[in-house]
Design a protein around this motif. Structure first.
Motif, PDB file in Angstrom:
ATOM      1  N   GLN A 116      38.395  26.153  36.183  1.00 36.07           N
ATOM      2  CA  GLN A 116      39.580  25.293  36.200  1.00 36.07           C
ATOM      3  C   GLN A 116      40.365  25.458  37.502  1.00 36.07           C
ATOM      4  O   GLN A 116      40.853  24.470  38.067  1.00 36.07           O
ATOM      5  CB  GLN A 116      40.495  25.623  35.023  1.00 36.07           C
ATOM      6  CG  GLN A 116      39.918  25.236  33.677  1.00 36.07           C
ATOM      7  CD  GLN A 116      40.882  25.605  32.573  1.00 36.07           C
ATOM      8  OE1 GLN A 116      41.876  24.923  32.377  1.00 36.07           O
ATOM      9  NE2 GLN A 116      40.594  26.693  31.877  1.00 36.07           N
ATOM     10  N   LEU A 117      40.484  26.677  37.969  1.00 34.92           N
ATOM     11  CA  LEU A 117      41.213  26.967  39.196  1.00 34.92           C
ATOM     12  C   LEU A 117      40.563  26.276  40.396  1.00 34.92           C
ATOM     13  O   LEU A 117      41.252  25.620  41.195  1.00 34.92           O
ATOM     14  CB  LEU A 117      41.284  28.478  39.413  1.00 34.92           C
ATOM     15  CG  LEU A 117      42.163  28.967  40.541  1.00 34.92           C
ATOM     16  CD1 LEU A 117      43.627  28.754  40.210  1.00 34.92           C
ATOM     17  CD2 LEU A 117      41.898  30.440  40.798  1.00 34.92           C
ATOM     18  N   THR A 176      42.199  23.058  42.329  1.00 35.74           N
ATOM     19  CA  THR A 176      42.483  23.245  43.751  1.00 35.74           C
ATOM     20  C   THR A 176      41.765  22.207  44.600  1.00 35.74           C
ATOM     21  O   THR A 176      42.340  21.650  45.541  1.00 35.74           O
ATOM     22  CB  THR A 176      42.086  24.669  44.198  1.00 35.74           C
ATOM     23  OG1 THR A 176      42.785  25.618  43.385  1.00 35.74           O
ATOM     24  CG2 THR A 176      42.407  24.908  45.648  1.00 35.74           C
ATOM     25  N   THR A 177      40.516  21.908  44.252  1.00 38.94           N
ATOM     26  CA  THR A 177      39.752  20.899  44.976  1.00 38.94           C
ATOM     27  C   THR A 177      40.409  19.524  44.839  1.00 38.94           C
ATOM     28  O   THR A 177      40.551  18.792  45.830  1.00 38.94           O
ATOM     29  CB  THR A 177      38.299  20.849  44.455  1.00 38.94           C
ATOM     30  OG1 THR A 177      37.714  22.149  44.596  1.00 38.94           O
ATOM     31  CG2 THR A 177      37.473  19.830  45.211  1.00 38.94           C
ATOM     32  N   ILE A 178      40.815  19.184  43.633  1.00 40.26           N
ATOM     33  CA  ILE A 178      41.484  17.902  43.416  1.00 40.26           C
ATOM     34  C   ILE A 178      42.802  17.848  44.181  1.00 40.26           C
ATOM     35  O   ILE A 178      43.133  16.831  44.805  1.00 40.26           O
ATOM     36  CB  ILE A 178      41.691  17.652  41.906  1.00 40.26           C
ATOM     37  CG1 ILE A 178      40.345  17.426  41.229  1.00 40.26           C
ATOM     38  CG2 ILE A 178      42.627  16.470  41.662  1.00 40.26           C
ATOM     39  CD1 ILE A 178      40.394  17.410  39.712  1.00 40.26           C
ATOM     40  N   MET A 191      48.216  14.482  43.220  1.00 38.33           N
ATOM     41  CA  MET A 191      48.590  15.749  43.841  1.00 38.33           C
ATOM     42  C   MET A 191      49.597  16.497  42.978  1.00 38.33           C
ATOM     43  O   MET A 191      49.471  17.709  42.754  1.00 38.33           O
ATOM     44  CB  MET A 191      49.231  15.432  45.207  1.00 38.33           C
ATOM     45  CG  MET A 191      48.914  16.351  46.304  1.00 38.33           C
ATOM     46  SD  MET A 191      49.568  15.693  47.849  1.00 38.33           S
ATOM     47  CE  MET A 191      51.024  16.672  47.958  1.00 38.33           C
ATOM     48  N   MET A 192      50.582  15.784  42.476  1.00 36.02           N
ATOM     49  CA  MET A 192      51.615  16.414  41.655  1.00 36.02           C
ATOM     50  C   MET A 192      51.029  16.904  40.329  1.00 36.02           C
ATOM     51  O   MET A 192      51.347  18.012  39.884  1.00 36.02           O
ATOM     52  CB  MET A 192      52.751  15.432  41.395  1.00 36.02           C
ATOM     53  CG  MET A 192      53.909  16.036  40.707  1.00 36.02           C
ATOM     54  SD  MET A 192      55.387  15.552  41.541  1.00 36.02           S
ATOM     55  CE  MET A 192      56.577  16.180  40.420  1.00 36.02           C
ATOM     56  N   ILE A 193      50.190  16.108  39.713  1.00 36.07           N
ATOM     57  CA  ILE A 193      49.578  16.498  38.444  1.00 36.07           C
ATOM     58  C   ILE A 193      48.713  17.747  38.635  1.00 36.07           C
ATOM     59  O   ILE A 193      48.817  18.708  37.866  1.00 36.07           O
ATOM     60  CB  ILE A 193      48.745  15.337  37.851  1.00 36.07           C
ATOM     61  CG1 ILE A 193      49.659  14.202  37.398  1.00 36.07           C
ATOM     62  CG2 ILE A 193      47.875  15.824  36.691  1.00 36.07           C
ATOM     63  CD1 ILE A 193      48.933  12.907  37.069  1.00 36.07           C
ATOM     64  N   SER A 194      47.880  17.743  39.655  1.00 35.08           N
ATOM     65  CA  SER A 194      47.001  18.908  39.870  1.00 35.08           C
ATOM     66  C   SER A 194      47.813  20.134  40.287  1.00 35.08           C
ATOM     67  O   SER A 194      47.478  21.257  39.896  1.00 35.08           O
ATOM     68  CB  SER A 194      45.902  18.593  40.880  1.00 35.08           C
ATOM     69  OG  SER A 194      46.445  18.222  42.124  1.00 35.08           O
ATOM     70  N   GLY A 195      48.882  19.950  41.039  1.00 34.89           N
ATOM     71  CA  GLY A 195      49.744  21.073  41.404  1.00 34.89           C
ATOM     72  C   GLY A 195      50.439  21.678  40.200  1.00 34.89           C
ATOM     73  O   GLY A 195      50.514  22.904  40.055  1.00 34.89           O
ATOM     74  N   LEU A 206      47.850  23.553  38.183  1.00 34.90           N
ATOM     75  CA  LEU A 206      47.575  24.854  38.794  1.00 34.90           C
ATOM     76  C   LEU A 206      48.687  25.853  38.495  1.00 34.90           C
ATOM     77  O   LEU A 206      48.420  27.008  38.149  1.00 34.90           O
ATOM     78  CB  LEU A 206      47.442  24.708  40.309  1.00 34.90           C
ATOM     79  CG  LEU A 206      46.064  24.448  40.856  1.00 34.90           C
ATOM     80  CD1 LEU A 206      46.126  24.114  42.340  1.00 34.90           C
ATOM     81  CD2 LEU A 206      45.166  25.631  40.632  1.00 34.90           C
ATOM     82  N   LEU A 207      49.926  25.410  38.629  1.00 31.61           N
ATOM     83  CA  LEU A 207      51.058  26.292  38.363  1.00 31.61           C
ATOM     84  C   LEU A 207      51.051  26.778  36.916  1.00 31.61           C
ATOM     85  O   LEU A 207      51.237  27.966  36.648  1.00 31.61           O
ATOM     86  CB  LEU A 207      52.363  25.559  38.675  1.00 31.61           C
ATOM     87  CG  LEU A 207      53.638  26.362  38.541  1.00 31.61           C
ATOM     88  CD1 LEU A 207      53.666  27.505  39.536  1.00 31.61           C
ATOM     89  CD2 LEU A 207      54.840  25.462  38.753  1.00 31.61           C
TER      90      LEU A 207
END
Length: 159
Positions: A7-8, A12-14, A76-80, A83-84
């Motif tokens: 998942q990480l 991160t790739t996305i 970008m916001m969704i994947s960030g 990740l958080l």
């Protein structure tokens, strides 16, 4: 642990792909000088008035993309956020109260960011307003659910 790493890496790739695409789409600001007064908040921190493209900050590319081409900035916001939350959960899975604090701080931040773009006339601004609002509500919902699960499990341990 393997599932966490998968998942990480994927998130991160996305995030990196969406960041590159957003930066590229936002580079259109260099050609639209009429938009420099409205879409360059980071550059305006350093320059009183932008005279040429060399004065435009790379961060303003993301602002411009979010306003007029919101697809990749939203990804970008969704994947960030994912990740958080993923890293926060992994760090605090044995400390539920700390994870609740993380979710609460994240919800507050999302509400503030959402509020800051509430009157945006652009489609991208409206999308980010509703995304921030919905994400904040989901974080608060997670806080409430974890709180009641934590409260119930504490009662079962006591009595």
């Amino acid at each position: 642990m393997l599932w966490f790493l998968v998942q990480l890496v994927l998130a991160t790739t996305i995030l990196l792909f969406a960041a590159l695409a957003s930066w590229y789409e936002g580079s259109a600001i260099l050609d639209n000088s009429w938009e420099w007064n409205y879409s360059t908040p980071f550059s305006q921190l350093f320059h009183v008035e932008i005279q040429n493209t060399n004065q435009i900050s790379q961060l303003d590319h993301f602002v411009y993309a979010a306003k007029f081409q919101p697809t990749f900035p939203l990804i970008m916001m969704i994947s960030g956020l994912y990740l958080l939350l993923l890293i926060g959960y992994q760090l605090f899975k044995s400390h539920k109260r700390r994870f609740v604090y993380l979710l609460s701080i994240l919800a507050g931040t999302l509400f503030i960011l959402s509020y800051s773009v509430r009157n945006s006339p652009t489609t991208g601004g409206q999308i980010f307003f509703y995304f921030g609002l919905l994400s904040g509500i989901l974080c608060i919902t997670g806080v409430v659910i974890i709180y009641f699960i934590f409260k119930r499990s504490a009662k079962e341990l006591i009595g």
